[in-house]
Design a protein around this motif. Structure first.
Motif: not given
Length: 188
Positions: A97-110
């Motif tokens: 469901l992401l529009d970018r790589k998992l590693g680019e997601i903020s740790p808080i959002e993740r």
């Protein structure tokens, strides 16, 4: 001529008591024990994601933080250890469901998404709308400016899959959107 006292001239207008801060998040006094547990779990998961710290060390550190005694310790424990132990499974559900790589997601959002997905799957006593709302609130309070919108989109995308009967029942009843039952009574 009306007489005024010095204190009436300098006193600010009365604030409404909505239980919300200026940014729309709940004030600490209006938070449930489970909401507090999620906040501590979020902070602990942040340490895990960013520092790859040991779960036991994170847990010990977090339980010593001010205010932890007001949190639902059992829920905190389940969410923290459940998310860490199933991190790969949680990421596998979130990633499509992401529009970018998992590693680019903020740790808080993740971490907020981990909490939401974990609760969708394992905390059936918590209505899906409450899970969604609580995770949005976490992202609003601790995350970046629009991070809560991202968390909302991903969790709203997973809810029909992970809580199919509950979401379908709400849609059939004409309930739409993430609005949750009144404060987090959980058993609503």
């Amino acid at each position: 001529m009306t007489e005024t006292t010095p204190s009436s001239k300098t006193r600010p207008p009365k604030q409404s008591r909505t239980g919300l801060k200026a940014n729309g998040t709940r004030k600490a006094a209006s938070k449930s024990n489970r909401s507090r547990a999620r906040e501590f779990a979020l902070q602990a998961l942040y340490q895990h994601i960013v520092g790859r710290n040991d779960a036991a060390a994170i847990d010990s550190f977090t339980r010593d933080l001010a205010g932890f005694h007001k949190a639902d310790a059992a829920h905190y424990n389940a969410v923290l250890h459940g998310c860490i132990n199933t991190a790969d499974d949680l990421d596998a559900l979130i990633t499509p469901l992401l529009d970018r790589k998992l590693g680019e997601i903020s740790p808080i959002e993740r971490a907020s998404m981990w909490i939401g997905v974990y609760e969708f799957m394992h905390c059936m006593d918590v209505p899906w709308r409450v899970v969604l709302n609580e995770c949005i609130e976490l992202a609003k309070e601790f995350g970046g400016t629009d991070g809560h919108k991202y968390v909302n989109a991903v969790l709203n995308g997973l809810a029909p899959r992970l809580r199919a009967n509950e979401v379908a029942a709400d849609k059939a009843a004409g309930k739409h959107g993430p609005e949750a039952p009144a404060a987090e009574g959980e058993e609503a």
